[in-house]
Design an enzyme around this catalytic site. Structure first.
Site, PDB file in Angstrom:
ATOM      1  NE  ARG A  51     -27.068 -10.704  14.430  1.00 52.71           N
ATOM      2  CZ  ARG A  51     -27.462 -10.849  15.692  1.00 52.71           C
ATOM      3  NH1 ARG A  51     -28.727 -10.766  16.014  1.00 52.71           N
ATOM      4  NH2 ARG A  51     -26.571 -11.079  16.637  1.00 52.71           N
ATOM      5  NE  ARG A  83     -25.782 -15.648  24.091  1.00 49.75           N
ATOM      6  CZ  ARG A  83     -26.268 -14.606  23.404  1.00 49.75           C
ATOM      7  NH1 ARG A  83     -27.158 -13.803  23.961  1.00 49.75           N
ATOM      8  NH2 ARG A  83     -25.865 -14.365  22.182  1.00 49.75           N
ATOM      9  NE  ARG A 125     -22.265 -13.188  19.499  1.00 54.48           N
ATOM     10  CZ  ARG A 125     -22.524 -12.962  20.788  1.00 54.48           C
ATOM     11  NH1 ARG A 125     -21.701 -13.384  21.725  1.00 54.48           N
ATOM     12  NH2 ARG A 125     -23.600 -12.311  21.133  1.00 54.48           N
TER      13      ARG A 125
END
Ligand code: AMP
Length: 223
Positions: free
Chosen positions: A93, A165, A176
């Protein structure tokens, strides 16, 4: 002996990496390494690492490269030693994670064979992520509209109670996606510069269509 193959499913949160990973595991025997799943396990078990990571995860930010490198090393080495096939989901990432993965595989006498890049517009991701529900007991994933469980809120596979979540709420999702643009998207350029093999997949298409494309590349490689 099985032919070795190590792949990465690369794409923003909600692009379908986890779902395709499950099917690839069943069809081709990949060993699924999801750094997100490993971190969530640490959080559930309230380990020191889990307590540290939870705050960052809930805020939609990344945990440190050192932690991820440690996880990759612990997980990947035994799989390669056993001549298994590694499927990386949710990493690399960052640029250091990419360098680490490539050089670690080389040190293990292996290599990164193919990177599947799942491309999809942000609006679609938000719709997918806000409707996502998962089973903390067995890891199964559902969507309240696109893939609902047979019984509302109950896992088809193990009958556990489904949860949303903490990082699948709108505010965290936006963070995100911003993190992805800023820190993860540049990894794609580096992948191309390194001359690694990339297959771009239109992840806005139906799940089966998308999977058929990915599986086609894998089958061709393993021929
Ligand atoms: P995921 O399930 O892959 O979307 O990951 C959930 C969260 O775990 C991310 O938003 C990050 O906070 C953390 N995480 C997972 N994988 C990584 C990674 N490779 N590097 C840094 N943070 C990660």
């Amino acid at each position: 002996m099985e032919k070795a193959m190590n792949i990465v499913l690369f794409g923003p949160p909600g692009s379908g990496k986890g779902t395709h990973a499950e099917t690839l595991v069943k069809e081709f025997g990949f060993i699924h390494l999801s750094t997100g799943d490993l971190l969530r396990k640490e959080v559930r078990e309230k380990t020191e690492l889990g307590v540290q990571a939870e705050k960052l995860m809930t805020a939609g930010q990344l945990v440190s490269d050192e932690i991820i490198h440690g996880m990759i090393a612990n997980f990947v080495k035994p799989v390669i030693d056993n001549k298994g096939r590694v499927l990386c989901d949710g990493f690399p990432r960052t640029l250091p994670q990419l360098d680490f993965l490539v050089s670690f595989l080389e040190r293990c006498g292996s290599q990164l064979d193919m990177i599947f890049v799942l491309e999809i517009p942000n609006e679609m991701l938000i719709q997918r992520l806000t409707g996502r529900r998962s089973c903390p007991a067995c890891g199964a994933v559902y969507h309240i509209v696109n893939m609902p469980p047979k019984l509302d809120g109950v896992c088809d596979a193990c009958h556990g109670a489904l949860i949303q979540r903490k990082d699948d709420v709108r505010e965290a999702i936006e963070e995100r996606l911003a993190t992805y643009e800023k820190q993860t998207f540049p990894v794609l350029q580096a992948i191309e510069t390194k001359g690694l093999k990339v297959a771009k997949i239109d992840a806005s298409l139906q799940r089966e269509v998308c999977y058929t494309q990915i599986a086609g590349y894998v089958r061709e490689f393993l021929k």
